[in-house]
Design a protein around this motif. Structure first.
Motif, PDB file in Angstrom:
ATOM      1  N   PRO A  94      52.094  30.072 -34.109  1.00  0.00           N
ATOM      2  CA  PRO A  94      50.885  30.904 -34.181  1.00  0.00           C
ATOM      3  C   PRO A  94      49.820  30.484 -33.182  1.00  0.00           C
ATOM      4  O   PRO A  94      49.201  31.347 -32.536  1.00  0.00           O
ATOM      5  CB  PRO A  94      50.417  30.697 -35.629  1.00  0.00           C
ATOM      6  CG  PRO A  94      51.655  30.381 -36.378  1.00  0.00           C
ATOM      7  CD  PRO A  94      52.478  29.559 -35.433  1.00  0.00           C
ATOM      8  N   PHE A  95      49.580  29.179 -33.031  1.00  0.00           N
ATOM      9  CA  PHE A  95      48.577  28.744 -32.062  1.00  0.00           C
ATOM     10  C   PHE A  95      49.055  29.014 -30.644  1.00  0.00           C
ATOM     11  O   PHE A  95      48.269  29.414 -29.774  1.00  0.00           O
ATOM     12  CB  PHE A  95      48.283  27.256 -32.241  1.00  0.00           C
ATOM     13  CG  PHE A  95      47.158  26.759 -31.383  1.00  0.00           C
ATOM     14  CD1 PHE A  95      45.912  27.364 -31.429  1.00  0.00           C
ATOM     15  CD2 PHE A  95      47.351  25.702 -30.515  1.00  0.00           C
ATOM     16  CE1 PHE A  95      44.868  26.912 -30.629  1.00  0.00           C
ATOM     17  CE2 PHE A  95      46.317  25.245 -29.707  1.00  0.00           C
ATOM     18  CZ  PHE A  95      45.077  25.854 -29.768  1.00  0.00           C
ATOM     19  N   GLY A  96      50.355  28.808 -30.388  1.00  0.00           N
ATOM     20  CA  GLY A  96      50.905  29.147 -29.082  1.00  0.00           C
ATOM     21  C   GLY A  96      50.777  30.631 -28.792  1.00  0.00           C
ATOM     22  O   GLY A  96      50.493  31.034 -27.658  1.00  0.00           O
ATOM     23  N   SER A  97      50.953  31.471 -29.807  1.00  0.00           N
ATOM     24  CA  SER A  97      50.786  32.914 -29.634  1.00  0.00           C
ATOM     25  C   SER A  97      49.338  33.259 -29.319  1.00  0.00           C
ATOM     26  O   SER A  97      49.058  34.127 -28.490  1.00  0.00           O
ATOM     27  CB  SER A  97      51.236  33.647 -30.899  1.00  0.00           C
ATOM     28  OG  SER A  97      52.604  33.409 -31.167  1.00  0.00           O
ATOM     29  N   ALA A  98      48.392  32.572 -29.990  1.00  0.00           N
ATOM     30  CA  ALA A  98      46.975  32.816 -29.713  1.00  0.00           C
ATOM     31  C   ALA A  98      46.636  32.442 -28.272  1.00  0.00           C
ATOM     32  O   ALA A  98      45.920  33.178 -27.582  1.00  0.00           O
ATOM     33  CB  ALA A  98      46.110  32.019 -30.687  1.00  0.00           C
ATOM     34  N   LEU A  99      47.154  31.303 -27.820  1.00  0.00           N
ATOM     35  CA  LEU A  99      46.924  30.901 -26.428  1.00  0.00           C
ATOM     36  C   LEU A  99      47.568  31.891 -25.461  1.00  0.00           C
ATOM     37  O   LEU A  99      47.008  32.182 -24.396  1.00  0.00           O
ATOM     38  CB  LEU A  99      47.481  29.501 -26.192  1.00  0.00           C
ATOM     39  CG  LEU A  99      46.841  28.362 -26.991  1.00  0.00           C
ATOM     40  CD1 LEU A  99      47.504  27.027 -26.640  1.00  0.00           C
ATOM     41  CD2 LEU A  99      45.344  28.285 -26.739  1.00  0.00           C
ATOM     42  N   SER A 100      48.729  32.435 -25.824  1.00  0.00           N
ATOM     43  CA  SER A 100      49.395  33.427 -24.981  1.00  0.00           C
ATOM     44  C   SER A 100      48.580  34.717 -24.899  1.00  0.00           C
ATOM     45  O   SER A 100      48.485  35.338 -23.839  1.00  0.00           O
ATOM     46  CB  SER A 100      50.792  33.731 -25.532  1.00  0.00           C
ATOM     47  OG  SER A 100      51.595  32.565 -25.568  1.00  0.00           O
ATOM     48  N   VAL A 101      47.989  35.118 -26.024  1.00  0.00           N
ATOM     49  CA  VAL A 101      47.142  36.316 -26.028  1.00  0.00           C
ATOM     50  C   VAL A 101      45.923  36.110 -25.135  1.00  0.00           C
ATOM     51  O   VAL A 101      45.524  36.995 -24.368  1.00  0.00           O
ATOM     52  CB  VAL A 101      46.717  36.664 -27.466  1.00  0.00           C
ATOM     53  CG1 VAL A 101      45.656  37.762 -27.471  1.00  0.00           C
ATOM     54  CG2 VAL A 101      47.924  37.103 -28.279  1.00  0.00           C
ATOM     55  N   ILE A 102      45.329  34.922 -25.204  1.00  0.00           N
ATOM     56  CA  ILE A 102      44.174  34.612 -24.355  1.00  0.00           C
ATOM     57  C   ILE A 102      44.573  34.625 -22.886  1.00  0.00           C
ATOM     58  O   ILE A 102      43.856  35.177 -22.033  1.00  0.00           O
ATOM     59  CB  ILE A 102      43.579  33.251 -24.759  1.00  0.00           C
ATOM     60  CG1 ILE A 102      42.961  33.347 -26.153  1.00  0.00           C
ATOM     61  CG2 ILE A 102      42.537  32.790 -23.735  1.00  0.00           C
ATOM     62  CD1 ILE A 102      42.572  32.028 -26.749  1.00  0.00           C
ATOM     63  N   LEU A 103      45.734  34.050 -22.581  1.00  0.00           N
ATOM     64  CA  LEU A 103      46.210  34.067 -21.196  1.00  0.00           C
ATOM     65  C   LEU A 103      46.497  35.495 -20.736  1.00  0.00           C
ATOM     66  O   LEU A 103      46.187  35.858 -19.592  1.00  0.00           O
ATOM     67  CB  LEU A 103      47.468  33.207 -21.064  1.00  0.00           C
ATOM     68  CG  LEU A 103      48.042  33.064 -19.657  1.00  0.00           C
ATOM     69  CD1 LEU A 103      47.047  32.365 -18.739  1.00  0.00           C
ATOM     70  CD2 LEU A 103      49.366  32.307 -19.686  1.00  0.00           C
ATOM     71  N   ALA A 104      47.077  36.302 -21.616  1.00  0.00           N
ATOM     72  CA  ALA A 104      47.336  37.703 -21.272  1.00  0.00           C
ATOM     73  C   ALA A 104      46.030  38.444 -21.000  1.00  0.00           C
ATOM     74  O   ALA A 104      45.962  39.292 -20.095  1.00  0.00           O
ATOM     75  CB  ALA A 104      48.113  38.384 -22.396  1.00  0.00           C
ATOM     76  N   ALA A 105      44.974  38.121 -21.754  1.00  0.00           N
ATOM     77  CA  ALA A 105      43.674  38.747 -21.517  1.00  0.00           C
ATOM     78  C   ALA A 105      43.129  38.366 -20.143  1.00  0.00           C
ATOM     79  O   ALA A 105      42.573  39.210 -19.431  1.00  0.00           O
ATOM     80  CB  ALA A 105      42.694  38.335 -22.614  1.00  0.00           C
ATOM     81  N   VAL A 106      43.293  37.102 -19.762  1.00  0.00           N
ATOM     82  CA  VAL A 106      42.854  36.665 -18.435  1.00  0.00           C
ATOM     83  C   VAL A 106      43.631  37.402 -17.345  1.00  0.00           C
ATOM     84  O   VAL A 106      43.055  37.840 -16.336  1.00  0.00           O
ATOM     85  CB  VAL A 106      43.028  35.140 -18.290  1.00  0.00           C
ATOM     86  CG1 VAL A 106      42.725  34.684 -16.858  1.00  0.00           C
ATOM     87  CG2 VAL A 106      42.126  34.401 -19.269  1.00  0.00           C
ATOM     88  N   VAL A 107      44.934  37.548 -17.538  1.00  0.00           N
ATOM     89  CA  VAL A 107      45.766  38.251 -16.556  1.00  0.00           C
ATOM     90  C   VAL A 107      45.346  39.711 -16.441  1.00  0.00           C
ATOM     91  O   VAL A 107      45.247  40.265 -15.332  1.00  0.00           O
ATOM     92  CB  VAL A 107      47.253  38.137 -16.950  1.00  0.00           C
ATOM     93  CG1 VAL A 107      48.105  39.089 -16.114  1.00  0.00           C
ATOM     94  CG2 VAL A 107      47.739  36.708 -16.770  1.00  0.00           C
TER      95      VAL A 107
END
Length: 289
Positions: free
Chosen positions: A257-270
């Motif tokens: 779940p925390f890895g998914s949250a970090l992935s969502v944040i990275l996707a937002a930056v992209v």
């Protein structure tokens, strides 16, 4: 007799539309939505809780590690994009000035590394920059240094240089295509009006090629910020990036779940980077059209 061909044409058109919209939704949008939903779960010890919460996002913003690492990673990827543009533009400009088969033959040779294994290319770079690599041995043999340099080994400098080398072809191609689209009659008109080669470049070629430059920078930035394998192999403990944090959450920490949250944040930056690139690239294309 004409009804069947029309009906068959509609069927094929429907299949094409389904493939055009269905495949991106199934392979891109649905996985992203899955990450978004999974990021709202939380882990306690080894137990996964399915109650929806924003605790993972709160942890990202309140912990003193994650925001600085993301900021450092963004700066690193901007530097990679800048280096790729600085070295890729002269190469693309040189290729665009060639004629005949030579132009596309050299272009294909530059793109050949894209067909090679990513791991092999990184090991090749390590064999050059490593403590016992070709660069250090050559400098020692020439008497320039007494002991191997560690400036380009297992730190952010190594990540910066390796990513720049690996992603350089992705910068050359968009710039080359942008230069190729510049009408030759504009250059002829510039010469007829008494413009020198330098004036033609800075007043005609460079402004008209800026959309390609912006596209190349955006492309390289997006590829660089999502890369975790290069920092893992050449970064060492000092070359920690946001991608490695996400990898560790899914790999060693098992906190999906925390890895998914970090992935969502990275996707937002992209997504923000792509929108900014499209905005500025579209403005430059519109101004010089």
């Amino acid at each position: 007799m004409t009804a069947k061909p029309i009906e068959a044409d509609r069927i094929w058109r429907g299949i094409a539309l389904l493939a055009a919209y269905g495949l991106p939704i199934f392979f891109i949008l649905l996985p992203l939505c899955g990450f978004l939903v999974y990021s709202l779960f939380w882990v306690e010890g080894t137990e996964l809780h399915y109650e929806l919460t924003l605790v993972n996002y709160r942890r990202f913003f309140t912990d003193e590690i994650y925001v600085p690492v993301l900021r450092q990673t963004v700066v690193l990827c901007l530097e990679v994009a800048g280096l790729c543009i600085a070295f890729g533009y002269p190469v693309a400009y040189f290729l665009s000035g060639l004629k005949g088969r030579k132009k596309y033959t050299l272009l294909m040779l530059l793109l050949v590394p894209l067909l090679m294994s990513y791991i092999i290319k990184m090991y090749a770079i390590r064999s050059i920059l490593g403590g016992n690599g070709f660069l250090n041995r050559s400098l020692i043999a020439l008497g320039i240094i007494d002991q191997p340099l560690t400036f380009f080994v297992f730190n952010l400098n190594a990540v910066l240089l390796t990513l720049s080398v690996l992603l350089l072809p992705f910068a050359i191609l968009p710039i080359f295509l942008s230069l190729e689209r510049i009408p030759k009659n504009l250059l002829e008109a510039s010469a007829d009006l008494g413009g020198s080669n330098a004036q033609s470049f800075f007043r005609v070629i460079l402004p008209l090629s800026l959309p390609g430059v912006i596209s190349a920078a955006t492309f390289v930035f997006v590829l660089a910020i999502g890369d975790f394998l290069t920092p893992q192999m050449v970064g060492g403990q000092s070359g920690f990036t946001f991608g490695r944090i996400i990898y560790s959450q899914f790999g060693t920490a098992f906190n999906w779940p925390f890895g998914s949250a970090l992935s969502v944040i990275l996707a937002a930056v992209v997504i923000v980077a792509i929108l900014v690139g499209a905005r500025f690239g579209g403005e430059k294309a519109g101004v010089h059209r």
